[in-house]
Design an enzyme around this catalytic site. Structure first.
Site, PDB file in Angstrom:
ATOM      1  CB  ALA A  19      -1.027   0.010   1.180  1.00 51.95           C
ATOM      2  CG  MET A  23       0.575  10.066   6.696  1.00 49.62           C
ATOM      3  SD  MET A  23      -0.188   9.731   8.359  1.00 49.62           S
ATOM      4  CE  MET A  23      -1.124  11.328   8.624  1.00 49.62           C
ATOM      5  N   GLY A  24       3.097   7.541   3.583  1.00 54.00           N
ATOM      6  CA  GLY A  24       4.173   6.645   3.183  1.00 54.00           C
ATOM      7  C   GLY A  24       3.833   5.408   2.455  1.00 54.00           C
ATOM      8  CB  VAL A  26       2.021  -0.547   4.291  1.00 51.45           C
ATOM      9  CG1 VAL A  26       2.119  -1.905   5.265  1.00 51.45           C
ATOM     10  CG2 VAL A  26       1.614   0.422   5.427  1.00 51.45           C
ATOM     11  CG  ASP A 140      -8.199   7.888   7.465  1.00 51.37           C
ATOM     12  OD1 ASP A 140      -9.068   8.358   6.885  1.00 51.37           O
ATOM     13  OD2 ASP A 140      -7.293   7.479   6.871  1.00 51.37           O
TER      14      ASP A 140
END
Length: 332
Positions: A19, A23-24, A26, A140
């Site tokens: 993913a 924010m970054g 995974v 979220d």
């Protein structure tokens, strides 16, 4: 540069990237010390460069690691590593959850039956209550962050990485923390968030499950977010039991004080609505997970796993994101 095979902290070997978001990223990885599969969340370099952000990130990781609940993805480790090109990366190591996002489940069947929806809601709310007691607000909650495991249990993933009781919806980088289709009015208008923020988001998730689409649509994420603050959603499908509709309506109240007093209160109300729904329908019409259950009057208080029931399909709309990179939020 992060690629397959990179070893972070001399312990976590990256496999495939599963993913990517605002924010970054995974990665599916391996803890070579304990020889177990893990999920490794690596923050964007721009976030790592902010000392205040990384300090909050590590503090939140420590709090999440202390949580013990089957519906909360376990956090194993947090650290920083130097890459071959000299750059630094911050990462969070979690249990790798093998499951299907609730969003995919709903898209596959159109919408969920009311009893199954209330089961999902009760499980997620119970997990959130544990986090809220620790002072953590997710910020979220959305179908994509609720994973359905093979045994039918629901696990909440991708907690917000900043302690947010005192944070407004917008960061200094002008990034809204949340997803527009499930964003509370206070988030949309830049007000402080609280446990009630997650309760509203769960109400929007329940609406999505029942209707096959989020409460609001719009030309852009900002327009969708503002509709949460200014408008009431369309009525739920006509076959929604009154008890179920009442739970969703209260969770979606515009003012935080008009919602359920806690996520535990929401979980109890959802479980009651689930049981009342099961009691009102014949065995042949009950969702699959309830077919082997005892008589409705003896349904235990614990929340059953979910399964999709046979309901008329409804086109599901995708959830617009509000993020600096306009990308999906990262999930384990």
């Amino acid at each position: 540069m992060l690629t397959r095979g990179v070893l972070l902290g001399d312990r976590y070997r990256l496999g495939e990237r599963v993913a990517t978001g605002g924010m970054g990223a995974v990665w599916r990885g391996t803890d070579v010390l304990l020889e177990r599969e893990v999920a490794v969340k690596v923050l964007l370099p721009s976030l790592v460069a902010d000392p205040e952000f990384t300090a909050r990130f590590r503090a939140e990781a420590r709090m999440l690691a202390a949580l013990r609940h089957p519906g909360v993805v376990p956090v194993h480790d947090v650290g920083q590593a130097a890459l071959g090109d000299g750059s630094q990366v911050d990462y969070l190591v979690m249990e790798y959850v093998e499951g299907e996002p609730l969003s995919a489940r709903v898209r596959a069947v159109g919408r969920l039956d009311p009893a199954t929806t209330m089961s999902v809601l009760a499980q997620a709310a119970d997990a959130l209550h544990t986090a809220h007691l620790a002072g953590i607000v997710h910020r979220d909650v959305k179908p994509g962050n609720l994973l359905v495991k093979a045994d039918g249990s629901v696990v909440l993933v991708d907690f917000g990485i900043a302690r947010s009781r005192d944070m407004a919806g917008l960061t200094a980088a002008n990034m809204v923390l949340g997803t527009a289709s499930y964003m509370s009015p206070e988030q949309a208008t830049g007000q402080p968030v609280s446990a009630a923020t997650d309760i509203y988001a769960l109400g929007a998730v329940a609406y999505f499950c029942l209707a096959g689409q989020p409460p609001f649509h719009g030309d852009n994420p900002l327009a969708v977010a503002l509709r949460h603050a200014q408008e009431d959603p369309a009525a739920l499908p006509a076959d929604t039991p009154p008890a179920v509709a009442a739970v969703v309506a209260r969770a979606l109240a515009k003012r935080p004080e008009d919602r359920f007093g806690s996520a535990a209160e929401l979980a109890a109300a959802a479980a009651d609505a689930r049981d009342a729904t099961l009691a009102s329908i014949p065995v042949s019409a009950r969702p699959p997970w309830a077919l082997a259950a005892p008589a409705p009057s003896a349904v235990p208080a614990s929340v059953p796993p979910i399964a999709a029931a046979s309901v008329p399909p409804v086109a599901a709309a995708s959830a617009p994101q509000i993020a600096a990179a306009s990308a999906p939020q990262v999930a384990a």
